[in-house]
Design a protein around this motif. Sequence first.
Motif, PDB file in Angstrom:
ATOM      1  N   PHE A   1      17.784  30.409 -21.160  1.00 35.74           N
ATOM      2  CA  PHE A   1      18.206  29.466 -22.876  1.00 35.74           C
ATOM      3  C   PHE A   1      17.400  28.012 -23.365  1.00 35.74           C
ATOM      4  O   PHE A   1      17.157  27.906 -23.977  1.00 35.74           O
ATOM      5  CB  PHE A   1      19.717  29.729 -23.423  1.00 35.74           C
ATOM      6  CG  PHE A   1      20.082  29.271 -24.639  1.00 35.74           C
ATOM      7  CD1 PHE A   1      19.488  30.105 -26.011  1.00 35.74           C
ATOM      8  CD2 PHE A   1      20.793  28.264 -25.260  1.00 35.74           C
ATOM      9  CE1 PHE A   1      19.957  29.298 -27.109  1.00 35.74           C
ATOM     10  CE2 PHE A   1      20.904  27.916 -26.043  1.00 35.74           C
ATOM     11  CZ  PHE A   1      20.964  28.529 -27.241  1.00 35.74           C
ATOM     12  N   VAL A   2      17.601  27.502 -21.801  1.00 33.01           N
ATOM     13  CA  VAL A   2      17.523  25.860 -22.170  1.00 33.01           C
ATOM     14  C   VAL A   2      16.029  25.352 -22.101  1.00 33.01           C
ATOM     15  O   VAL A   2      15.670  25.084 -22.793  1.00 33.01           O
ATOM     16  CB  VAL A   2      17.806  25.491 -20.661  1.00 33.01           C
ATOM     17  CG1 VAL A   2      17.540  23.589 -20.767  1.00 33.01           C
ATOM     18  CG2 VAL A   2      19.639  25.004 -21.276  1.00 33.01           C
ATOM     19  N   ASP A   3      15.105  26.784 -21.094  1.00 35.48           N
ATOM     20  CA  ASP A   3      13.882  26.606 -21.162  1.00 35.48           C
ATOM     21  C   ASP A   3      13.248  26.807 -22.410  1.00 35.48           C
ATOM     22  O   ASP A   3      12.082  26.598 -22.580  1.00 35.48           O
ATOM     23  CB  ASP A   3      13.233  27.222 -20.060  1.00 35.48           C
ATOM     24  CG  ASP A   3      13.186  27.535 -18.948  1.00 35.48           C
ATOM     25  OD1 ASP A   3      13.670  26.036 -18.468  1.00 35.48           O
ATOM     26  OD2 ASP A   3      13.493  28.287 -18.110  1.00 35.48           O
ATOM     27  N   LEU A   4      13.881  28.085 -22.706  1.00 39.35           N
ATOM     28  CA  LEU A   4      12.863  28.696 -24.314  1.00 39.35           C
ATOM     29  C   LEU A   4      13.511  27.184 -25.393  1.00 39.35           C
ATOM     30  O   LEU A   4      12.370  27.426 -25.967  1.00 39.35           O
ATOM     31  CB  LEU A   4      14.356  29.288 -24.906  1.00 39.35           C
ATOM     32  CG  LEU A   4      13.415  30.176 -26.468  1.00 39.35           C
ATOM     33  CD1 LEU A   4      11.953  30.457 -25.913  1.00 39.35           C
ATOM     34  CD2 LEU A   4      14.499  31.134 -26.892  1.00 39.35           C
ATOM     35  N   TYR A   5      14.725  26.898 -24.867  1.00 37.83           N
ATOM     36  CA  TYR A   5      14.672  26.001 -26.680  1.00 37.83           C
ATOM     37  C   TYR A   5      13.755  23.991 -26.425  1.00 37.83           C
ATOM     38  O   TYR A   5      13.495  23.946 -27.118  1.00 37.83           O
ATOM     39  CB  TYR A   5      16.071  25.633 -26.933  1.00 37.83           C
ATOM     40  CG  TYR A   5      17.138  24.740 -25.984  1.00 37.83           C
ATOM     41  CD1 TYR A   5      16.706  23.195 -26.193  1.00 37.83           C
ATOM     42  CD2 TYR A   5      18.394  25.044 -25.461  1.00 37.83           C
ATOM     43  CE1 TYR A   5      18.153  22.249 -24.979  1.00 37.83           C
ATOM     44  CE2 TYR A   5      19.120  24.412 -25.151  1.00 37.83           C
ATOM     45  CZ  TYR A   5      18.516  23.465 -24.388  1.00 37.83           C
ATOM     46  OH  TYR A   5      19.785  22.467 -24.344  1.00 37.83           O
ATOM     47  N   ARG A   6      13.883  23.813 -24.978  1.00 38.73           N
ATOM     48  CA  ARG A   6      12.370  22.918 -24.808  1.00 38.73           C
ATOM     49  C   ARG A   6      11.467  23.424 -25.187  1.00 38.73           C
ATOM     50  O   ARG A   6      10.495  22.274 -25.600  1.00 38.73           O
ATOM     51  CB  ARG A   6      12.980  22.637 -23.676  1.00 38.73           C
ATOM     52  CG  ARG A   6      14.208  22.302 -22.964  1.00 38.73           C
ATOM     53  CD  ARG A   6      14.772  21.835 -21.401  1.00 38.73           C
ATOM     54  NE  ARG A   6      15.535  21.151 -21.104  1.00 38.73           N
ATOM     55  CZ  ARG A   6      16.177  20.641 -19.933  1.00 38.73           C
ATOM     56  NH1 ARG A   6      15.237  21.300 -18.993  1.00 38.73           N
ATOM     57  NH2 ARG A   6      16.541  20.211 -19.981  1.00 38.73           N
TER      58      ARG A   6
END
Length: 355
Positions: free
Chosen positions: A256-261
């Motif tokens: 999730f964090v990689d995606l929103y970054r």
Amino acid sequence: MGVPIRLSERRPEVSPDRLLSECVPPPRFADVRFGNYRPNPDEPSQAEILGVLGDRAEVLAEPRKEPTLWSRLRGSKSRGSRSRGSRSRPELEKAGIYLDGGFGVGKTHLLASLWHVSAGPKMYCTFVELTNLVGALGMRPAVAALSEYRLICIDEFELDDPGDTVLISRLLGQLVEAGVQLAATSNTLPDKLGEGRFQATDFLREIQGLASNFDVRRIDGPDYRHRGLPVAPEPWTDEQVEQVAAERAGASCDHFVDLYRQLAELHPSKYGALLDGVETVGIQDIRLLTDENVALRLVVLADRMYDRNIPLVASGVPLDQMFSPEMLKGGYRKKYLRAVSRLIALAREGATQPN
């Protein structure tokens, strides 16, 4: 077992020509028609709107008989000549129709149905896609291109900031003057656009000008996607998401964090291209959102996934709890609720897909 696609590693590029060519109803709404819209018998406004749109469709099914105002004025340098060349709209009292209502009452189904039965040239886009297109083309080229359309359908009409308000007010004003018919859907009445998001009273003239172009129709009813169904499916585990992404053809898997970054690095006009070739989206460790910028980017991604019928498998926080209570009380509340509604629908599809 295959290697999942990593959306966080993609760097799509999108040309203005592609943005314009993709302005048609998305795959989810390619086959919708007025005849397969099923009004809720407990909500009279749903049956009523079918009649209103049917009357409008009869007019729009006929090709535009006159050249567009833009075509007639092309090459003219005089603002006065624009006024002398303008014409009234003899067919319909208002240049547009505006469908206001909650989530899942069929507004997009009806909007796409109107597009399907109307004569061309015609265009269908979301509000975000329209603002992205104007940004890519520039105002004058956008007016020149869009003035040639008989009908422009705008889904999810919304004003998030003063810049959008001025931009769209100018654009639609010139398109209406050119004789273009408009149809739009929204969760907010036209004269309430922007409330809770910016100082809308400072832009009251633009907002009222937009509202004056539309015959506003309210559609009531509960969200059909959730009638009698659980609020949200149980989240998967991280391991299950990874496994499903490896087993399904065309599946992606990202933390999730990689995606929103990654989304923060891309213009929203590229979110559709980010999903090219993706048949299932896998997201691990969804977390409670408290940052408005991150949340709004994810709303756009959810819309592009929903348009493309891309199932979702996700772990972490349940989808109906991913937006903080504070966000669900703020000016973007309706956007977040729409995203939750759509993500839950996609998650149910993801749970029933064979591996």
